[in-house]
Design an enzyme around this catalytic site. Structure first.
Site, PDB file in Angstrom:
ATOM      1  N   CYS A   1      -0.714   1.172   7.262  1.00 39.07           N
ATOM      2  CA  CYS A   1      -1.253   1.437   5.927  1.00 39.07           C
ATOM      3  C   CYS A   1      -2.644   2.067   5.991  1.00 39.07           C
ATOM      4  O   CYS A   1      -2.979   2.925   5.179  1.00 39.07           O
ATOM      5  CB  CYS A   1      -1.253   0.161   5.111  1.00 39.07           C
ATOM      6  SG  CYS A   1       0.438  -0.452   4.821  1.00 39.07           S
TER       7      CYS A   1
ATOM      8  N   GLU B   1       0.821  -1.215   0.000  1.00 35.03           N
ATOM      9  CA  GLU B   1       0.000   0.000   0.000  1.00 35.03           C
ATOM     10  C   GLU B   1       0.854   1.264   0.000  1.00 35.03           C
ATOM     11  O   GLU B   1       0.580   2.214  -0.731  1.00 35.03           O
ATOM     12  CB  GLU B   1      -0.915   0.035   1.232  1.00 35.03           C
ATOM     13  CG  GLU B   1      -1.857  -1.132   1.347  1.00 35.03           C
ATOM     14  CD  GLU B   1      -1.318  -2.256   2.227  1.00 35.03           C
ATOM     15  OE1 GLU B   1      -0.159  -2.709   2.022  1.00 35.03           O
ATOM     16  OE2 GLU B   1      -2.060  -2.711   3.113  1.00 35.03           O
TER      17      GLU B   1
END
Length: 170
Positions: free
Chosen positions: A105, A74
């Protein structure tokens, strides 16, 4: 089961237009995850779509290769998208990732002002988008992206299971 747009547990019926709309992007993320697997990394892949649905960033786990604890798919994809846009705000963008984001994330998704987080497999051990924690929907934060959960969840989960089975039993 929860509604797939609001949290884990659903997965949606075949032909669900919300889930089906993200299948092509999730397939791209799965391609990134497979490349991570081939590199010996935990197979997680991500893509960032702009408001029109164009891919502006891709990423896969690379913590081992880069020796970077923030080398999650991510983060790599969001950095690429921010670079493509020339700014850190990813307003109107969608993060599509094969595994439910962790706290780092999920927090980065909020900080980047993403419009939406779409994920595949639920992470009951470290998920921070509804499973263990729910960082992205914390009302105390200044931004809350929409969540679409469990897109191609079985396929995403199978890749992780294969990786960890191979790692344990070689």
């Amino acid at each position: 089961m929860a509604d797939p747009v609001t949290g884990p547990g659903g997965g949606g019926a075949a032909g669900d237009p919300v889930l089906d709309g993200f299948v092509p992007a999730m397939r791209l993320a799965l391609g990134e995850a497979r490349e991570a697997f081939a590199d010996g990394e935990i197979p997680v892949g991500a893509v960032v779509l702009d408001a029109s649905g164009e891919v502006i960033g891709t990423g896969r786990n690379d913590r081992e290769r880069s020796a970077d604890p923030t080398g999650h798919a991510e983060i790599v994809a969001m950095r690429a998208a921010a670079s493509a846009l020339g700014e850190w705000r990813l307003s109107g963008c969608t993060l599509v990732v094969t595994l439910e984001p962790c706290t780092m994330c999920a927090g980065a998704s909020v900080q980047a002002r993403l419009a939406r987080v779409v994920y595949g497999a639920v992470d009951l051990k470290a998920g921070a988008v509804g499973s263990l924690w729910d960082v992205v929907r914390d009302r105390r934060l200044n931004h809350r992206p929409e969540v679409v959960a469990e897109v191609l969840a079985d396929e995403c989960g199978a890749l992780l299971t294969e990786f960890f089975t191979h790692r344990r039993f070689g």
